[in-house]
Design a protein around this motif. Structure first.
Motif, mmCIF file in Angstrom:
data_model
loop_
_atom_site.group_PDB
_atom_site.id
_atom_site.type_symbol
_atom_site.label_atom_id
_atom_site.label_comp_id
_atom_site.label_asym_id
_atom_site.label_seq_id
_atom_site.Cartn_x
_atom_site.Cartn_y
_atom_site.Cartn_z
ATOM 1 N N ARG A 229 -0.505 -28.071 13.851
ATOM 2 C CA ARG A 229 -1.006 -26.722 12.989
ATOM 3 C C ARG A 229 -0.153 -26.162 12.149
ATOM 4 N NH1 ARG A 229 -5.518 -24.247 13.763
ATOM 5 N NH2 ARG A 229 -6.142 -22.158 13.244
ATOM 6 N N SER A 230 -0.384 -25.968 11.010
ATOM 7 C CA SER A 230 0.594 -25.296 10.026
ATOM 8 C C SER A 230 0.083 -24.101 9.803
ATOM 9 C CB SER A 230 0.894 -26.326 8.951
ATOM 10 O OG SER A 230 -0.194 -26.773 8.185
ATOM 11 N N ARG A 231 1.080 -23.144 9.353
ATOM 12 C CA ARG A 231 0.499 -21.821 8.591
ATOM 13 C C ARG A 231 1.325 -21.629 7.510
ATOM 14 N NH1 ARG A 231 2.130 -17.863 12.288
ATOM 15 N NH2 ARG A 231 3.877 -17.833 11.052
ATOM 16 N N ARG A 232 0.706 -21.097 6.479
ATOM 17 C CA ARG A 232 1.306 -20.614 5.194
ATOM 18 C C ARG A 232 1.204 -19.211 5.046
ATOM 19 N NH1 ARG A 232 -0.951 -24.439 0.874
ATOM 20 N NH2 ARG A 232 -2.775 -24.247 2.110
ATOM 21 N N VAL A 233 2.241 -18.549 4.643
ATOM 22 C CA VAL A 233 1.802 -16.955 4.420
ATOM 23 C C VAL A 233 2.649 -16.802 3.086
ATOM 24 C CG1 VAL A 233 2.642 -14.917 5.089
ATOM 25 C CG2 VAL A 233 2.208 -16.413 7.074
ATOM 26 N N TRP A 234 1.849 -15.966 2.140
ATOM 27 C CA TRP A 234 2.462 -15.647 0.697
ATOM 28 C C TRP A 234 2.634 -14.264 0.640
ATOM 29 C CZ3 TRP A 234 -1.573 -19.353 1.611
ATOM 30 C CH2 TRP A 234 -1.487 -20.393 1.097
ATOM 31 N N LEU A 235 3.828 -14.057 0.260
ATOM 32 C CA LEU A 235 4.275 -12.629 0.157
ATOM 33 C C LEU A 235 4.801 -12.510 -1.266
ATOM 34 C CD1 LEU A 235 6.183 -13.840 2.928
ATOM 35 C CD2 LEU A 235 5.864 -11.462 3.478
ATOM 36 N N ARG A 236 4.430 -11.111 -1.853
ATOM 37 C CA ARG A 236 4.894 -10.852 -3.020
ATOM 38 C C ARG A 236 5.701 -9.688 -3.042
ATOM 39 N NH1 ARG A 236 1.065 -10.638 -7.708
ATOM 40 N NH2 ARG A 236 1.128 -12.866 -7.540
ATOM 41 N N GLY A 237 7.021 -9.458 -3.700
ATOM 42 C CA GLY A 237 8.020 -8.447 -3.703
ATOM 43 C C GLY A 237 7.702 -7.237 -4.453
ATOM 44 N N ARG A 238 7.679 -6.094 -4.084
ATOM 45 C CA ARG A 238 6.726 -5.127 -4.666
ATOM 46 C C ARG A 238 7.861 -4.611 -5.851
ATOM 47 N NH1 ARG A 238 5.088 -0.889 -0.310
ATOM 48 N NH2 ARG A 238 4.686 -2.843 1.050
ATOM 49 N N THR A 239 9.172 -4.982 -5.677
ATOM 50 C CA THR A 239 10.130 -4.396 -6.796
ATOM 51 C C THR A 239 10.228 -5.378 -7.810
ATOM 52 O OG1 THR A 239 11.183 -3.364 -5.059
ATOM 53 C CG2 THR A 239 12.516 -3.402 -7.074
ATOM 54 N N HIS A 240 10.652 -6.483 -7.259
ATOM 55 C CA HIS A 240 10.950 -7.854 -8.520
ATOM 56 C C HIS A 240 9.881 -8.577 -8.613
ATOM 57 C CE1 HIS A 240 11.366 -10.278 -5.179
ATOM 58 N NE2 HIS A 240 12.432 -9.742 -4.799
ATOM 59 N N GLY A 241 8.575 -8.473 -7.957
ATOM 60 C CA GLY A 241 7.510 -9.248 -8.369
ATOM 61 C C GLY A 241 7.444 -10.501 -7.866
ATOM 62 N N ARG A 242 8.374 -11.279 -7.519
ATOM 63 C CA ARG A 242 8.493 -12.549 -6.968
ATOM 64 C C ARG A 242 7.642 -12.836 -5.685
ATOM 65 N NH1 ARG A 242 12.499 -16.620 -6.990
ATOM 66 N NH2 ARG A 242 14.464 -15.132 -7.398
ATOM 67 N N THR A 243 6.976 -14.097 -5.743
ATOM 68 C CA THR A 243 5.906 -14.561 -4.889
ATOM 69 C C THR A 243 6.761 -15.527 -4.140
ATOM 70 O OG1 THR A 243 4.224 -14.194 -6.270
ATOM 71 C CG2 THR A 243 3.668 -15.292 -4.199
ATOM 72 N N VAL A 244 6.802 -15.529 -2.848
ATOM 73 C CA VAL A 244 7.360 -16.633 -1.992
ATOM 74 C C VAL A 244 6.465 -17.087 -0.952
ATOM 75 C CG1 VAL A 244 9.802 -15.859 -2.160
ATOM 76 C CG2 VAL A 244 8.438 -14.967 -0.264
ATOM 77 N N MET A 245 6.517 -18.288 -0.399
ATOM 78 C CA MET A 245 5.557 -18.725 0.519
ATOM 79 C C MET A 245 6.474 -19.334 1.779
ATOM 80 S SD MET A 245 4.335 -21.781 1.918
ATOM 81 C CE MET A 245 4.417 -23.135 0.431
ATOM 82 N N THR A 246 6.087 -18.921 2.808
ATOM 83 C CA THR A 246 6.597 -19.369 4.223
ATOM 84 C C THR A 246 5.760 -20.563 4.972
ATOM 85 O OG1 THR A 246 5.791 -17.801 5.692
ATOM 86 C CG2 THR A 246 7.742 -17.066 4.593
ATOM 87 N N LEU A 247 6.311 -21.392 5.480
ATOM 88 C CA LEU A 247 5.563 -22.455 6.077
ATOM 89 C C LEU A 247 6.194 -22.655 7.469
ATOM 90 C CD1 LEU A 247 3.496 -24.885 5.810
ATOM 91 C CD2 LEU A 247 5.386 -26.219 4.970
#
Lengths: 390, 500
Positions: A229-247
């Motif tokens: 089972r795999s889970r991806r979570v996307w997060l966006r930084g509120r200050t610099h606006g970068r979007t990252v994804m953890t797997l």
């Protein structure tokens, strides 16, 4: 910590928990229960959490014996030898390059003789190439090849097969030119080819980024073949606006901890993979409420995907956040439309949860946009209500 | 301007035939290849890759018509705790869903929007759940149900806020039914006229049936003409609904005709015995009044006759029997039983439940009272009708619980006790609750404990939880497990009530 628990029988049970910085906690209890941790262990932990246990310099002999056995069995992690690691990396890079060169020749043969021969090919034809790529440590490219028989079953197979050949060709060519590519694109080539980067390497050497992050979306998928089972979570930084994804991957049902809920915010530091999109958590605070993330128009989302393709042309989908979009219809098909009337077709199995959560009113929606499969909504921020994960 | 050809369409034929046999076509729309002298296959793959990535990156927006948003909901959504409770009920405790929905509707709240699709699906599978679903999903749920055929059943429950002629003329079937229901509340006669028109003009039987069912609320003898016309409908579903509505009007001409049929069939003999003839196939008026199809050939088997008699007794007002055979229900039943007409006796029991007659239900229950267990056993053995729940339903709650309480004292069989407690329905009176908890804790015999536990889990008022100790002595291991499960469910229900 250790203790004794008086049960209903004449003998009391001896209970111990080993909390250790390097590994998950371990439990030991002399009761016959097959549950781990058993209720006696949980009782001990409860008292520990409540600060009811007293500290002690000495531990009983059975506790010492148990801990000793545990540490003896632990596999010793070899200290990374930089020179050897670099040699391994180079060997691997060469193997992948050879595999992809063969792939390139193979593709040209297919095109020279014509795609009309493709439907008559047996599985062995595709498997041979896929296995060769696995041997060359290019598992990502191998996966793209092994999906070809499934593409051939579609009614519009010529277009699908040619498209897949084109992407494979692009991968092989890009790998050949890897030394001349910008770093991010090179990372995408390696990732797509199947060269993985270990999380501990990322933590040790990857670029760090700290921010207050809004959890945009979470999606889970099961791979029926491997049972993983795999889970991806996307997060966006509120200050610099970068979007990252953890797997994260897990084999057992409880192996994947749920993690922060979409719509919450966390203060966290991440280490970035070379593609600068995937990230792994270095440290994180407790989740707390977060404001609705800013979103884009439909045109803005399409632009964002195009920009993503420029850095990773093999990427089938991008996470986008749409602001002020409402469920819309054209014939029998469902869409999300922004105030200008631009719309993206919905690709998820059915639109009902999205429809229920929005009530047909404009909302902020985070989801994955794929030109081939449509928009898959993952999180909705209905007007004036908390986020709803779909 | 000459439209540039899609490079993809140009490349595909060449790829199909093979670059060994065909030259790579010119693709003026794509950027020029870097290497002019590349072999054909490489040139084609280069251009296909360009075209593929360009197509994905150059996706243009679609256009679509936003749906009309849901109306504002007056009822607020339930709180976070109740919302989590619903998620748990949906996954592991489906049996408690009706009670939870009922609590939501009573509290004037509505279910969380995110759960609406799951709930509407449950209602689609289980028609008994539908009224509770309809009452708890709010305006948002009714709005959502319009978009999916399997959820259209929801239109059959509840009414719109007002009659909108535009929706009546142009709306989807479930919406039309809801505005008709609104009109029925404010102007019953106008709703009746519109229904009559639908019966004449609407070609789809299910829509006729659905709109006719609107007359069920506020039904009076003034509706009789419309219902009588519906008895001639070509669809059996419409006729059946018309009959069941007509049988709620004891003052109608239809009821008088049914009484007359019964009088014509029933006679009393010199020694007080009751003689009842079967209903032959030639009675077209009677068949029409009972919504039965006229048989094509003379269908005069014994089974067909008794089936028609059963239908007649079920729908004819029961007062015809007290007028004809004996002055009160108890003696009517006794005489029918003495005349060895168990079929007629069973039909009368069934009719008492169907027509919801408290007077007849009381008479029947008092004859059963002294030996409930025996009656239950014989009914099962002889496959006869003993619809205790239907007979108890016309009685007020206190009377129902009191009767069950007395019956419990006379039966030693726990399975029967479980059945009786279920038949009482909920919420139990304190006396009945105390009796039930006593039985739960003083279980000494074997068998039937499960039925008792299931009834208590479903109906025991949660405030009686304090009478259920967490660790009762003297229960066999299996019974102990059942007991603890029951206690757990009652506890769960108490939490559920507190959250709403």
């Amino acid at each position: 910590m250790w203790g004794e628990c008086r049960g209903s029988g004449s003998r009391s049970y001896t209970v111990a928990v080993h909390v250790d910085a390097e590994e998950a906690p371990a439990y030991k209890c002399s009761c016959p229960s097959r549950k781990i941790p058993c209720k006696h262990t949980l009782g001990l932990l409860t008292r520990w959490a409540g600060g009811e246990l007293s500290e002690s310099e000495e531990s009983p002999e059975w506790v010492g014996r148990w801990i000793g056995r545990r540490t003896a069995h632990r596999p010793r992690r070899a200290a990374p030898d930089p020179a050897r690691a670099e040699a391994t990396r180079r060997d691997r890079d060469r193997a992948v390059a050879e595999g992809l060169t063969e792939l390139s020749l193979w593709l040209r043969d297919q095109i020279d003789s014509g795609l009309c021969e493709v439907p008559d090919r047996g599985y062995a034809h595709w498997d041979r190439m896929a296995e060769r790529l696995v041997d060359a440590k290019a598992a990502g490219a191998a996966a793209l090849v092994s999906e070809l028989p499934a593409l051939v079953r579609h009614r519009d197979w010529p277009a699908r097969v040619l498209e897949r050949f084109a992407y494979l060709h692009l991968l092989a060519e890009a790998h050949r030119a890897r030394e001349h590519l910008p770093e991010v694109l090179r990372a995408a080539v390696h990732t797509r080819a199947g060269v993985t980067t270990r999380a501990d390497e990322v933590i040790a050497r990857g670029e760090r980024t700290t921010d207050t992050w809004t959890v945009l979306a979470r999606s889970e998928a099961d791979d029926p073949a491997s049972g993983v089972r795999s889970r991806r979570v996307w997060l966006r930084g509120r200050t610099h606006g970068r979007t990252v994804m953890t797997l994260a991957h897990g084999r057992e049902p409880g192996a994947l901890v749920p993690g922060p809920d979409p719509g919450t915010g966390i203060e966290a530091e991440f280490a970035l993979y070379p593609d600068r999109r995937r990230a792994t958590e270095v440290r994180a605070g407790a989740p707390e409420p977060a404001p609705v993330p800013p979103g884009s128009t439909v045109a803005g989302a399409l632009d964002a995907h195009a920009a993503h393709l420029a850095e990773a042309p093999w990427q089938p989908a991008s996470l986008v956040v749409l602001a002020q979009v409402a469920p819309a219809r054209h014939g029998q098909d469902w869409y999300l439309a922004d105030p200008s009337g631009d719309a993206l077709p919905l690709g998820a199995p059915d639109p009902w949860r999205l429809l229920a959560a929005t009530g047909g009113r404009p909302a902020t929606v985070a989801g994955e946009w794929s030109p081939a499969d449509g928009f898959t909504p993952l999180t909705v921020w209905p007007d004036g209500a908390p986020a709803v994960p779909l | 301007m000459i439209p540039t050809p899609d490079p993809w369409e140009q490349l595909l034929p060449a790829a199909l035939v093979g670059t060994a046999r065909r030259a790579v076509p010119d693709t003026p729309d794509l950027p020029a290849p870097e290497a002019e002298d590349a072999p054909g296959s490489t040139a084609l793959l280069d251009r296909a890759a360009l075209a593929a990535v360009r197509r994905a990156a150059g996706h243009t927006p679609h256009t679509a018509e936003p749906v009309e948003p849901a109306p504002e909901d007056d009822a607020p959504e339930v709180g976070a705790a109740a919302s989590r409770r619903l998620a748990e009920i949906l996954t592991t405790r489906a049996a408690l869903l009706p009670e939870w929905l009922d609590l939501v509707a009573r509290a004037g709240r509505r279910v969380p929007a995110a759960h609406l699709p799951t709930l509407l699906d449950r209602g689609a599978r289980d028609s008994e759940l539908r009224p509770a679903v309809a009452a708890a999903v709010g305006a948002r749920g009714h709005w959502l149900a319009r978009f999916r055929d399997t959820w259209h059943y929801l239109g059959a429950h509840g009414a719109a806020t007002h009659f909108d002629p535009r929706i009546w003329e142009h709306g989807a079937p479930p919406e039309r039914r809801r505005v008709l229901a609104a009109l029925r509340r404010t102007d019953p006669a106008a709703a009746r006229e519109r229904t009559a028109e639908v019966l004449r003009t609407e070609p789809v039987a299910e829509r006729r049936r659905s709109l006719l069912s609107v007359l069920a609320s506020g039904l009076t003898t003034e509706d009789e003409d419309v219902l009588a016309a519906a008895l001639d409908d070509r669809a059996a579903g419409v006729r059946g609904l018309a009959l069941s509505l007509l049988s709620r009007l004891p003052d109608s001409d239809h009821a008088d005709r049914l009484r007359a049929y019964v009088r014509a069939l029933v006679s009393t003999g010199p020694r007080g015995e009751v003689r009842i003839r079967g209903v032959g196939p030639g009675r077209s008026g009677l068949l029409r009044d009972l919504a039965l199809a006229v048989p094509e050939r003379a269908d005069d088997t014994g089974a067909a006759r008794s089936e028609r008699l059963w239908a007649l007794i079920t729908h004819a007002p029961l007062d015809v029997w007290t007028a004809l055979v004996a002055p009160d229900p108890a003696r009517v039943l006794a005489r029918v039983e003495r005349s060895r007409r168990t079929d007629v006796h069973d039909a009368l029991v069934n009719a008492a439940g169907f027509q919801g007659s408290a007077e007849w239900a009381r008479a029947l229950l008092s004859t059963l009272g002294p030996d409930v267990g025996g009656h239950l056993a014989r009914a099962t053995q002889d496959r006869r009708v003993l619809q205790l729940p239907a007979l108890l339903r016309p009685l007020p709650l206190d009377e129902r619980c009191a009767w069950v309480h007395r019956a419990l004292n006379r039966t030693g069989d726990l399975a029967d006790a479980g059945y009786l407690l279920r038949a009482a329905g909920g919420p139990w009176t304190p006396e009945l609750s105390v009796a039930a908890t006593r039985m739960l804790l003083n279980h000494r015999s074997d068998g039937g404990y499960r039925a008792l536990c299931e009834a208590a889990a479903e109906y025991l008022p949660p405030e009686h939880l304090d009478h259920l100790p967490p660790d009762p002595p003297g229960l066999a291991p299996e019974d102990r497990r059942l007991y603890l499960d029951t206690r757990d469910t009652v506890l769960f229900r108490r939490e559920m009530q507190r959250e709403l």
